[in-house]
Design a protein around this motif. Structure first.
Motif, PDB file in Angstrom:
ATOM      1  N   MET A 119       0.858  -1.194   0.000  1.00 53.63           N
ATOM      2  CA  MET A 119       0.000   0.000   0.000  1.00 53.63           C
ATOM      3  C   MET A 119       0.892   1.242   0.000  1.00 53.63           C
ATOM      4  SD  MET A 119      -2.833   1.338   2.804  1.00 53.63           S
ATOM      5  CE  MET A 119      -3.850  -0.137   2.713  1.00 53.63           C
ATOM      6  N   GLY A 120       0.601   2.185  -0.913  1.00 54.50           N
ATOM      7  CA  GLY A 120       1.356   3.420  -0.979  1.00 54.50           C
ATOM      8  C   GLY A 120       0.754   4.480  -0.077  1.00 54.50           C
ATOM      9  N   TYR A 121       0.785   5.721  -0.541  1.00 50.76           N
ATOM     10  CA  TYR A 121       0.237   6.800   0.269  1.00 50.76           C
ATOM     11  C   TYR A 121      -0.561   7.764  -0.596  1.00 50.76           C
ATOM     12  CZ  TYR A 121       4.071   9.826  -1.411  1.00 50.76           C
ATOM     13  OH  TYR A 121       4.933  10.555  -2.188  1.00 50.76           O
ATOM     14  N   ALA A 122      -1.409   8.531   0.066  1.00 52.45           N
ATOM     15  CA  ALA A 122      -2.205   9.565  -0.591  1.00 52.45           C
ATOM     16  C   ALA A 122      -1.673  10.932  -0.200  1.00 52.45           C
ATOM     17  CB  ALA A 122      -3.672   9.451  -0.193  1.00 52.45           C
ATOM     18  N   VAL A 123      -1.821  11.885  -1.102  1.00 54.06           N
ATOM     19  CA  VAL A 123      -1.594  13.288  -0.792  1.00 54.06           C
ATOM     20  C   VAL A 123      -2.945  13.999  -0.849  1.00 54.06           C
ATOM     21  CG1 VAL A 123      -0.734  15.470  -1.743  1.00 54.06           C
ATOM     22  CG2 VAL A 123       0.822  13.534  -1.451  1.00 54.06           C
ATOM     23  N   VAL A 124      -3.281  14.700   0.200  1.00 56.54           N
ATOM     24  CA  VAL A 124      -4.506  15.505   0.264  1.00 56.54           C
ATOM     25  C   VAL A 124      -4.102  16.973   0.286  1.00 56.54           C
ATOM     26  CG1 VAL A 124      -6.519  16.114   1.651  1.00 56.54           C
ATOM     27  CG2 VAL A 124      -5.833  13.716   1.443  1.00 56.54           C
ATOM     28  N   LEU A 125      -4.495  17.706  -0.743  1.00 50.18           N
ATOM     29  CA  LEU A 125      -4.180  19.132  -0.846  1.00 50.18           C
ATOM     30  C   LEU A 125      -5.442  19.940  -0.593  1.00 50.18           C
ATOM     31  CD1 LEU A 125      -1.999  20.837  -3.574  1.00 50.18           C
ATOM     32  CD2 LEU A 125      -4.138  21.878  -2.826  1.00 50.18           C
ATOM     33  N   GLY A 126      -5.364  20.852   0.378  1.00 48.89           N
ATOM     34  CA  GLY A 126      -6.550  21.656   0.669  1.00 48.89           C
ATOM     35  C   GLY A 126      -6.405  22.447   1.947  1.00 48.89           C
ATOM     36  N   ASP A 146       6.142  20.208  -2.614  1.00 48.03           N
ATOM     37  CA  ASP A 146       7.219  19.225  -2.591  1.00 48.03           C
ATOM     38  C   ASP A 146       6.969  18.287  -3.776  1.00 48.03           C
ATOM     39  OD1 ASP A 146       8.745  16.892  -2.149  1.00 48.03           O
ATOM     40  OD2 ASP A 146       8.727  17.191   0.015  1.00 48.03           O
ATOM     41  N   VAL A 147       7.717  18.501  -4.848  1.00 50.45           N
ATOM     42  CA  VAL A 147       7.458  17.776  -6.102  1.00 50.45           C
ATOM     43  C   VAL A 147       7.559  16.273  -5.902  1.00 50.45           C
ATOM     44  CG1 VAL A 147       8.298  17.382  -8.447  1.00 50.45           C
ATOM     45  CG2 VAL A 147       8.161  19.712  -7.548  1.00 50.45           C
ATOM     46  N   ALA A 148       8.583  15.818  -5.213  1.00 51.68           N
ATOM     47  CA  ALA A 148       8.770  14.378  -5.011  1.00 51.68           C
ATOM     48  C   ALA A 148       7.619  13.780  -4.209  1.00 51.68           C
ATOM     49  CB  ALA A 148      10.098  14.115  -4.310  1.00 51.68           C
ATOM     50  N   LEU A 149       7.134  14.527  -3.224  1.00 50.39           N
ATOM     51  CA  LEU A 149       6.018  14.056  -2.403  1.00 50.39           C
ATOM     52  C   LEU A 149       4.778  13.838  -3.255  1.00 50.39           C
ATOM     53  CD1 LEU A 149       5.209  13.578   0.670  1.00 50.39           C
ATOM     54  CD2 LEU A 149       4.223  15.873   0.540  1.00 50.39           C
ATOM     55  N   VAL A 150       4.480  14.805  -4.119  1.00 45.97           N
ATOM     56  CA  VAL A 150       3.283  14.713  -4.962  1.00 45.97           C
ATOM     57  C   VAL A 150       3.451  13.636  -6.027  1.00 45.97           C
ATOM     58  CG1 VAL A 150       1.805  15.959  -6.574  1.00 45.97           C
ATOM     59  CG2 VAL A 150       2.684  17.128  -4.540  1.00 45.97           C
ATOM     60  N   GLU A 151       4.606  13.619  -6.669  1.00 42.51           N
ATOM     61  CA  GLU A 151       4.821  12.629  -7.735  1.00 42.51           C
ATOM     62  C   GLU A 151       4.805  11.200  -7.198  1.00 42.51           C
ATOM     63  OE1 GLU A 151       7.508  14.938 -11.098  1.00 42.51           O
ATOM     64  OE2 GLU A 151       8.542  13.860  -9.482  1.00 42.51           O
ATOM     65  N   GLY A 152       5.198  11.014  -5.958  1.00 41.59           N
ATOM     66  CA  GLY A 152       5.252   9.670  -5.394  1.00 41.59           C
ATOM     67  C   GLY A 152       3.934   9.152  -4.866  1.00 41.59           C
ATOM     68  N   ALA A 210      -1.497  26.075  -7.134  1.00 45.38           N
ATOM     69  CA  ALA A 210      -0.826  24.949  -6.480  1.00 45.38           C
ATOM     70  C   ALA A 210      -1.548  23.640  -6.786  1.00 45.38           C
ATOM     71  CB  ALA A 210      -0.751  25.181  -4.979  1.00 45.38           C
ATOM     72  N   ALA A 211      -2.888  23.663  -6.725  1.00 50.13           N
ATOM     73  CA  ALA A 211      -3.664  22.457  -7.019  1.00 50.13           C
ATOM     74  C   ALA A 211      -3.474  22.035  -8.474  1.00 50.13           C
ATOM     75  CB  ALA A 211      -5.136  22.702  -6.719  1.00 50.13           C
ATOM     76  N   ARG A 212      -3.462  23.008  -9.378  1.00 47.60           N
ATOM     77  CA  ARG A 212      -3.254  22.670 -10.796  1.00 47.60           C
ATOM     78  C   ARG A 212      -1.881  22.049 -11.026  1.00 47.60           C
ATOM     79  NH1 ARG A 212      -6.079  28.228 -12.969  1.00 47.60           N
ATOM     80  NH2 ARG A 212      -8.073  27.291 -13.647  1.00 47.60           N
ATOM     81  N   ARG A 213      -0.883  22.592 -10.368  1.00 47.23           N
ATOM     82  CA  ARG A 213       0.454  22.026 -10.536  1.00 47.23           C
ATOM     83  C   ARG A 213       0.513  20.612  -9.965  1.00 47.23           C
ATOM     84  NH1 ARG A 213       6.373  23.425  -7.989  1.00 47.23           N
ATOM     85  NH2 ARG A 213       7.553  22.427  -9.664  1.00 47.23           N
ATOM     86  N   ALA A 214      -0.071  20.418  -8.788  1.00 43.14           N
ATOM     87  CA  ALA A 214      -0.084  19.079  -8.195  1.00 43.14           C
ATOM     88  C   ALA A 214      -0.807  18.095  -9.115  1.00 43.14           C
ATOM     89  CB  ALA A 214      -0.751  19.118  -6.825  1.00 43.14           C
ATOM     90  N   TRP A 215      -1.917  18.532  -9.670  1.00 34.08           N
ATOM     91  CA  TRP A 215      -2.713  17.685 -10.568  1.00 34.08           C
ATOM     92  C   TRP A 215      -1.874  17.265 -11.774  1.00 34.08           C
ATOM     93  CZ3 TRP A 215      -7.237  15.965  -8.803  1.00 34.08           C
ATOM     94  CH2 TRP A 215      -8.173  15.408  -9.681  1.00 34.08           C
TER      95      TRP A 215
END
Length: 310
Positions: free
Chosen positions: A1-8, A115-121, A140-145
């Motif tokens: 199981m990996g991990y989720a990123v929640v942006l908000g 944190d690019v690595a955090l989001v990409e992972g 920020a949300a658009r970039r993460a997306w």
């Protein structure tokens, strides 16, 4: 199981209550995305919260709650601002929110802060809610997306009190269409659907969002359950009977359960799999409604199984 990123957003709710016969406000850490992150962690999955906090005592309480329940805070940034407040009053179990804070402490995240690595992972990325109303956090949300390599889930979580100007709702509608077009899952409430697409039945709203490109759409209907659009025809899913005392965070807990299951098992193989997952998510929401306090009411899987053994 990996991990989720929640942006908000993360903020503090002041909940209308009573003590010794006098009206009081009960303080609770809140924000729709924060509730989602806490819910994912409580259900046993790994999750990181990405957002901005102020620099006061209330911000410290937010960070401490996240840490205590196991939500990662590597993506949090601190800014010199007081913590934003959401005052919730009740006419029944459903809360009505009014927001205070200028600038809001949750609207100070920029695209460069990510944190690019955090989001990409991340195996799952959640974006949505009121951070999409502010240019910097929307960027920020658009970039993460764009950075996301895993599953993308979206929840507009519209708050009418924060919409100002004649074009504000059109802007939210356009942003919803933008994110839905490449989302693996969109979750919205019947109230969101009515506000964004007035007069349209929820099954048509779900079909429209799927037509834009969303893989699956879940529309929550309060005590009536939810509508799931993942195949040729939308499917209603009934909610369990509960003793509701406070619906704060119920919709967020539905999203949390869906994200946790996406992390555990990936996307369902077919429409029936989505129905099963929404059935469990509605049980999670039902348990949240039986306890006051939004994020603090998010249950563990064991608690859900005990409450709904069938």
């Amino acid at each position: 199981m990996g991990y989720a990123v929640v942006l908000g957003e993360a903020l503090v709710d002041l909940l209308d209550a009573e003590h010794d016969g006098e009206p009081v406000f009960r303080q609770a850490v809140g924000g729709g995305p924060l509730n989602v992150a806490v819910g994912v962690a409580r259900l046993g999955a790994a999750v990181q919260f990405v957002g901005s906090l102020g620099d006061d005592v209330l911000a410290g309480r937010i960070r401490r709650l996240l840490t205590d329940v196991g939500v990662g805070t590597a993506g949090l940034v601190t800014r010199p601002a007081p913590t934003a407040l959401a005052v919730a009053t009740f006419a029944g179990a459903e809360p009505e929110f009014r927001f205070y804070g200028d600038p809001p402490s949750w609207a100070l995240l920029t695209a460069d802060d990510l944190d690019v690595a955090l989001v990409e992972g991340a195996d799952v990325l959640y974006c949505g809610s009121i951070v999409l109303l502010h240019p910097s956090t929307l960027a920020a949300a658009r970039r993460a997306w764009t950075l996301a390599t895993g599953l993308r889930v979206f929840d507009p979580n519209v708050r009418p009190r924060l919409l100002s100007g004649p074009d504000a709702l059109d802007g939210v509608r356009a942003t919803t269409a933008e994110f839905a077009a490449s989302a693996h899952l969109v979750k919205l409430s019947a109230a969101d659907a009515e506000l964004l697409y007035p007069g349209q039945p929820v099954d048509q709203v779900a079909a429209y969002l799927r037509g834009l490109g969303a893989g699956a759409v879940v529309v929550t209907l309060g005590a009536r359950g939810a509508l799931v659009a993942a195949g040729a025809d939308p499917v209603p899913v009934s909610a369990p009977e509960v003793r509701a005392v406070d619906a704060t965070g119920a919709g967020d807990s539905v999203m949390a359960a869906l994200v946790a299951d996406l992390l555990a098992d990936g996307p369902p193989a077919g429409p029936a799999g989505w129905t099963d997952r929404v059935t469990f998510a509605l049980q999670v929401a039902g348990l949240v409604c039986e306890s006051p306090g939004g994020a603090l009411a998010m249950p563990t899987r064991e608690a859900v199984t005990r409450r709904f053994p069938a």
